[in-house]
Design an enzyme around this catalytic site. Structure first.
Site, PDB file in Angstrom:
ATOM      1  N   SER A 139      -9.559   1.506   2.624  1.00  0.00           N
ATOM      2  CA  SER A 139      -8.584   2.277   1.901  1.00  0.00           C
ATOM      3  C   SER A 139      -7.507   1.425   1.222  1.00  0.00           C
ATOM      4  O   SER A 139      -6.837   1.927   0.306  1.00  0.00           O
ATOM      5  CB  SER A 139      -7.903   3.275   2.841  1.00  0.00           C
ATOM      6  OG  SER A 139      -7.178   2.613   3.833  1.00  0.00           O
ATOM      7  N   SER A 196     -10.211  -1.112   6.477  1.00  0.00           N
ATOM      8  CA  SER A 196      -9.427  -0.850   5.261  1.00  0.00           C
ATOM      9  C   SER A 196      -8.630  -2.030   4.752  1.00  0.00           C
ATOM     10  O   SER A 196      -8.157  -2.010   3.617  1.00  0.00           O
ATOM     11  CB  SER A 196      -8.492   0.338   5.500  1.00  0.00           C
ATOM     12  OG  SER A 196      -9.219   1.544   5.474  1.00  0.00           O
ATOM     13  N   LYS A 250       0.853  -1.199   0.000  1.00  0.00           N
ATOM     14  CA  LYS A 250       0.000   0.000   0.000  1.00  0.00           C
ATOM     15  C   LYS A 250       0.885   1.244   0.000  1.00  0.00           C
ATOM     16  O   LYS A 250       1.887   1.295   0.723  1.00  0.00           O
ATOM     17  CB  LYS A 250      -0.897  -0.053   1.233  1.00  0.00           C
ATOM     18  CG  LYS A 250      -1.997   0.993   1.268  1.00  0.00           C
ATOM     19  CD  LYS A 250      -2.899   0.755   2.495  1.00  0.00           C
ATOM     20  CE  LYS A 250      -4.031   1.743   2.559  1.00  0.00           C
ATOM     21  NZ  LYS A 250      -4.903   1.509   3.735  1.00  0.00           N
TER      22      LYS A 250
END
Lengths: 538, 538
Positions: A209, A233, A134
């Site tokens: 996310s 997330s 990420k």
């Protein structure tokens, strides 16, 4: 028209992506599926870019890949190249990446192969395993923007501690993945990389996310990915993309070097953890590889709890949370729970109903603690670049109370949180429930830009309980998962979410579930999830 | 003159003390030492109230007492009565108690004896051990005022979790002990019970905030006591009264049901831990008895770390912190360190110098985090009753920054704290130092009402490292511990503390030292302290 200054800045990041994308593995435009083709999850097989062996490599678990590399049946280079190819195609279809690191990854794989050649041994438990990362997880010398245009100027001065430890364990980092503006969407759109979409249905969201990670897992661009989770997330993206995800208890995984607005906010902690493309085993592998290195010796806030080896067994009780009493789950999710219940009972697992305990209180606490400063920290970063504030960013910021909390008001919420957490734990013990099986979200993957109700995941953030998300093997089917015409919504948000369910729009979306264990019982939770997932998927 | 309303309220608490004091064991006024007799630590021996056997009981460790009760050589009732007698006399001389619980303690001791009679077994590892309890530790149905007149109306609705667990382990609670207004003095005075004094020199302070506990240990009113510590409140009292004290790492000991203004403040945590009258063994016994009961199953914020059994060995390195670079220790403390160094080296322990690392930064962080609300929480409680604010209360409140911190400013301090903690830990590892031996305070027990410099203890609160305080066996001697005439103070507070050292005023005060281990290495720190204390005292 002249570009605005924030657009010029955003373009710097876009250029990094464009330049780093491996051109040699791009599928020619005319060979790509048409825009109307929604489900592209299996396109890598037909792409002509991957060999049959490479397809098979990308569909194995990391655990299996490591075993094969240990036996000399695969090289790290073969593995890394296979996933790089798949990731390149995934990028064409899903826009999930922010940067490729192909040359570095291949060079590292060659080093690993040389080490193996020389010693006959693997470097560590993740030898040769490509891991997608990420974007806001720091990588030395690279942009680390966390979804904000203003932060494109941030260049990480060192790798995040987690990355360092994974690398020591043999992992290879080949691609960085997208995340939404502010990181506070269960969706994946920003003003830099734009919108990431879902491989199972490109009109749907990969979640957020860690949405780029979700798409990466769904398309099998990597066997493992690094996500973060303060409200769902990791788990939303895992669920929406038919993948696996683990939210660890806070203070177990090293968090140093992960960039988030509001550093030092400790009332509700963001945690880092794995997503996996192919199985629960890999979640355990990831956790073990990191925690066995005793990260608390460097990041001293962590609890010095060694990673226990827990043998999977069937002696536990699962409580099913059918509905949180606030927002009623959509039909495919309820079908998934019913299906799981039947399979678990048939397999001899004790299953009971779980009556939710004050999930509205939990939401009040967690949503208040997300932005005790009324998101002034985040708004200042957005204002710095002048980039447009996206609707889901505003949506999340509006969770905040109207006025900033004082420090003492924040303390009161900490007290509420501790009481709620202890009460929930006591209730699980009193009811004899070891694990709670629940929806991960009100429905399957939501339509792009529509994700608004987080509390099926956020509740476990405020309770700080470990959760595993796994696919049931089922997918949404409009002919089965019809609207519950007779249902009368119990409140406005329930009505809003109820109306979002138009069966035809969710075709083929994976149906996933979430298994939650007790605070700090991370090892046990993964072990139980392995048993539960195998039974449900069998 | 009519009493003020706060005085009327304070009298309620005074009455509880007066009524509960066991009259049958009071020494007649004319048999008490004169006011000029400063050192009364051994007066119990000459009091005529305790038999020779009772004197000997009160001078044993809890560990030894339990062993004798296990063999049937002592009964719990004998033990409890002996300590109750000593505590009653201690109260006459030191004003250390807020309430006696003699009848309940004796009744409980009889129950324990009956259990032993019947089963031949002890109830638990603390069977029959009297423990004195700092006042703000909740006891069901009793006033819990935390040093505030306004809180005399607070009646605890249940026992603190720690008390419950100690009781299950067999402990008996016979006396509650005094603490200063606001709990933020290293001294022991309030508007309710008044001033507690030091048994070794009644013109000196027993320390604080667990000052009643310090006096209780110094006079041997109990073999073990419960203290709390957010800046030195266990360790100052242990040091000043020639006793032992342990500050555990935060999140190991159950804290539920301990009443402190500013509940929910988590940036710098108050911890609870033991003081012991007679030896390091008893600190271990206390910790083990509590943590073996897995308190994290009830208080879920605790780290689920079992209490490890660590065998004492001599394979470690001690770094001596001679001076923190801010305030120079008084001559008796330096003598204590020199004495310890010589003994440790002679015994084959590796000893090096420890250069302090940014203790000024540590003080900035910890002092800011004590009162991020400019002590408004505490001032409101004081204003509620209208009681006078004592000078040391004002002193502590003035540690705060001029304006309240915002939530985001508080976050910034949390970040500073984490960085400092990790850097200190890394430095200990880099220098190969396992334990740091240091002063506990700038001097021996300070004169009453004069304690102003906390950073020899508070530094380990912000670093969250476990510390054991133990007596060297030496006491201050004006003929040896002369003023360092040539010393030039390096700053104003150093000058202030330097001037406080007038050798004749500290006659007979115990010289104690503090051994600090690494974050979360509580077991190892106690094991090392046992070795170090035995060598130093030998």
């Amino acid at each position: 028209m002249a570009l605005k200054s924030w657009e010029i800045e955003a373009n710097k990041s876009k250029e990094v992506l464009a330049k780093s994308t491996p051109k040699q593995w791009l599928v020619p435009e005319d060979k790509l599926p048409s825009a109307e083709t929604l489900n592209v999850a299996d396109f890598a097989r037909q792409s002509g870019i991957l060999s049959g062996k490479e397809v098979s490599i990308t569909e194995m678990t990391a655990t299996a890949l490591v075993a094969k590399m240990e036996k000399g049946e695969l090289t790290a280079e073969e593995v890394v190249v296979a996933f790089l190819k798949r990731a390149t195609i995934g990028q064409q279809l899903l826009n999930f990446a922010t940067e490729f690191m192909a040359d570095e990854a291949i060079a590292r794989a060659k080093e690993l192969d040389a080490y193996y050649e020389k010693t006959g041994k693997l470097v560590g438990p993740l030898h040769g395993i490509p891991i997608s990362v990420k974007e806001h997880v720091g990588l030395k010398g690279r942009i680390c923007h966390t979804g904000y245009v203003a932060w494109i100027k941030n260049i990480a001065t060192e790798d995040a501690l987690l990355v360092q430890l994974l690398e020591k364990a043999g992992a290879v980092f080949h691609v960085r993945t997208n995340e939404p503006q502010s990181l506070m969407h269960l969706d994946c759109n920003n003003n830099i990389t734009g919108m990431t979409v879902n491989p199972y249905n490109r009109k749907l969201s990969p979640g957020g996310s860690s949405g780029g990670e979700g798409a990466s897992m769904g398309f099998k661009c990597a066997p493992l990915g690094i996500g973060t989770d303060i409200g769902g997330s990791i788990r939303g993206p895992a669920a929406f993309n038919g993948a696996y995800g683990f939210r660890p208890t806070a203070l177990r995984m090293p968090y140093d070097g992960i960039n988030l607005a509001g550093d030092g906010q400790e009332s509700i902690r963001c945690v880092v953890g794995p997503l996996a493309a192919a199985g629960v085993d890999d979640l355990e592998l990831f956790q073990r590889a990191v925690i066995d290195q005793e990260p608390w010796e460097i990041e001293t806030s962590l609890a010095p709890l060694p990673w226990k080896r827990v043998a999977p067994g069937k002696e536990f009780t699962v409580g099913i949370l059918w509905d949180d009493g606030i927002v009623h789950p959509h039909p495919p999710i309820t079908r998934g729970l019913q299906y799981a219940k039947k399979k678990l009972e048939a397999a001899g697992i004790k299953v009971v109903d779980w009556e939710p305990f004050k999930h509205d209180l939990g939401w009040d606490i967690v949503s208040t603690l997300y932005f005790p400063d009324v998101a002034e920290t985040q708004r200042a970063i957005l204002a710095e670049s002048g980039e447009p504030v996206l609707p889901l960013t505003e949506w999340a910021f509006n969770y905040a109370k109207p006025k900033p909390l004082t420090v003492t008001e924040n303390w009161e919420y900490n007290v509420k949180r501790e009481k709620y957490r202890a009460a929930y734990h006591a209730l699980m013990k009193a009811r004899g429930v070891d694990y709670i099986l629940s929806p991960t979200f009100v429905g399957v993957a939501p339509e792009l830009g529509t994700s608004q109700y987080w509390n099926y995941t956020a509740i476990w953030n405020i309770l700080d309980q470990p959760c595993v998300v796994f696919p049931t093997g089922l997918v949404q089917d409009p002919t089965i998962d019809k609207v519950e015409e007779a249902y009368v919504p119990r409140n406005k948000q329930d009505e809003r979410e109820f109306k979002k369910y138009v069966p035809e729009r969710f075709v083929g979306a994976p149906i996933a579930l979430q298994l939650t264990g007790k605070h700090f019982r991370d090892e046990e939770t993964i072990a139980a999830a392995k048993v539960v997932a195998e039974i449900v998927q069998s």
